[in-house]
Motif scaffolding. Structure first.
Motif, PDB file in Angstrom:
ATOM      1  N   HIS A   1       0.831  -1.200   0.000  1.00  0.00           N
ATOM      2  CA  HIS A   1       0.000   0.000   0.000  1.00  0.00           C
ATOM      3  C   HIS A   1       0.868   1.253   0.000  1.00  0.00           C
ATOM      4  N   ALA A   2       0.269   2.316  -0.477  1.00  0.00           N
ATOM      5  CA  ALA A   2       0.973   3.598  -0.453  1.00  0.00           C
ATOM      6  C   ALA A   2       1.112   4.092   0.978  1.00  0.00           C
ATOM      7  N   GLY A   3       2.173   4.854   1.242  1.00  0.00           N
ATOM      8  CA  GLY A   3       2.342   5.525   2.533  1.00  0.00           C
ATOM      9  C   GLY A   3       2.261   7.030   2.299  1.00  0.00           C
ATOM     10  N   GLU A   4       2.358   7.753   3.364  1.00  0.00           N
ATOM     11  CA  GLU A   4       2.281   9.200   3.236  1.00  0.00           C
ATOM     12  C   GLU A   4       3.512   9.771   2.533  1.00  0.00           C
ATOM     13  N   GLN A   5       4.590   9.020   2.528  1.00  0.00           N
ATOM     14  CA  GLN A   5       5.822   9.492   1.902  1.00  0.00           C
ATOM     15  C   GLN A   5       6.133   8.784   0.579  1.00  0.00           C
TER      16      GLN A   5
ATOM     17  N   ALA B   1       2.868   4.687 -10.583  1.00  0.00           N
ATOM     18  CA  ALA B   1       2.792   5.183  -9.201  1.00  0.00           C
ATOM     19  C   ALA B   1       1.402   5.755  -8.947  1.00  0.00           C
ATOM     20  N   TYR B   2       0.788   5.353  -7.832  1.00  0.00           N
ATOM     21  CA  TYR B   2      -0.562   5.816  -7.522  1.00  0.00           C
ATOM     22  C   TYR B   2      -0.793   5.710  -6.012  1.00  0.00           C
ATOM     23  N   THR B   3      -1.929   6.234  -5.587  1.00  0.00           N
ATOM     24  CA  THR B   3      -2.301   6.168  -4.171  1.00  0.00           C
ATOM     25  C   THR B   3      -3.517   5.267  -4.021  1.00  0.00           C
ATOM     26  N   ASP B   4      -3.349   4.177  -3.261  1.00  0.00           N
ATOM     27  CA  ASP B   4      -4.452   3.228  -3.081  1.00  0.00           C
ATOM     28  C   ASP B   4      -5.023   3.251  -1.668  1.00  0.00           C
TER      29      ASP B   4
END
Length: 237
Positions: free
Chosen positions: A109-113, A175-178
């Motif tokens: 999963h994506a993180g804040e950074q 690259a994406y935010t999940d």
């Protein structure tokens, strides 16, 4: 005696006149002969010059024609060589006719950074190399149709030519935010777009629909919580 002397004197005068006339006549004939000789020489010179000029003109014309023919032969030869050289280095474009395409979701999963990172994989199924050059487009549609589709490409991240050998593969990372960082702990993985399938169009090719999979091949889901989706340049594996 005086009569004879006068007769003799008169005879002498006539004789001298005759000689003078003869001398004058002789000069005219000599001049005429000289003019004829000069005219003949001039004619001969003119004829010789004309023949020489004509011959030179013919020779020059032949030489020019030969040069033109020779130049034409060289141009033709050069063109043939260039054509052969171009053919020897040409490759077909990677397309639906000679490739298979897959989309693999991110394993983490994506993180804040750091974003989540999946990838598009292109496999050359032909017996000859193919080339990917230009922008590849990725489109994700929500399975429930509740959100607008997300469409992006890699035009801004490098679209230089990449040759994929026969049987080889090339990857472009996505690259994406999940994760929904603004939601509750239980709803963090609920995104506006949840797609089990995506559409991928290679440069100058029609789009094809492929299933989203996990890295091991199992069914996956392309969950996108923001519109910030970036596709990188292709790299050969």
């Amino acid at each position: 005696m005086r009569a004879r002397a006068r007769i003799s004197t008169t005879a002498a005068v006539f004789a001298l006149s005759a000689l003078a006339l003869t001398a004058c006549g002789g000069n005219d004939d000599s001049k005429a002969d000289g003019d004829k000789t000069s005219a003949s020489a001039s004619a001969s010179t003119g004829s010789s010059s004309g023949d020489s000029a004509g011959s030179a003109s013919k020779t020059k014309g032949t030489g020019t024609g030969g040069g033109g023919s020779s130049t034409g032969d060289k141009d033709t030869s050069s063109g043939t060589g260039g054509s052969n050289g171009g053919d020897s280095g040409a490759t077909s474009a990677c397309s639906t006719k000679n490739t298979e395409v897959a989309f693999v979701q991110s394993g983490e999963h994506a993180g804040e950074q750091a974003p989540a990172t999946g990838f598009i994989q292109v496999t050359n199924t032909s017996n000859a190399p193919c080339t990917i050059v230009g922008a590849t487009t990725l489109t994700a549609k929500d399975d429930q149709g509740k959100a607008a589709p997300i469409e992006t490409d890699n035009a801004g991240n490098g679209t230089d030519a990449v040759d994929v050998k026969a049987g080889g593969t090339a990857k472009a990372y996505v690259a994406y935010t999940d994760v929904n960082f603004e939601g509750s702990a239980s709803g963090r993985e609920v995104c506006a777009v949840q797609a089990s399938k995506v559409e991928i169009a290679l440069p100058d090719d029609v789009a094809r629909t492929v299933n989203v999979t996990k890295d091991g091949g199992a069914a996956g889901s392309f969950n996108v919580c923001t519109t910030d989706v970036r596709v990188g340049a292709f790299e050969t594996a």
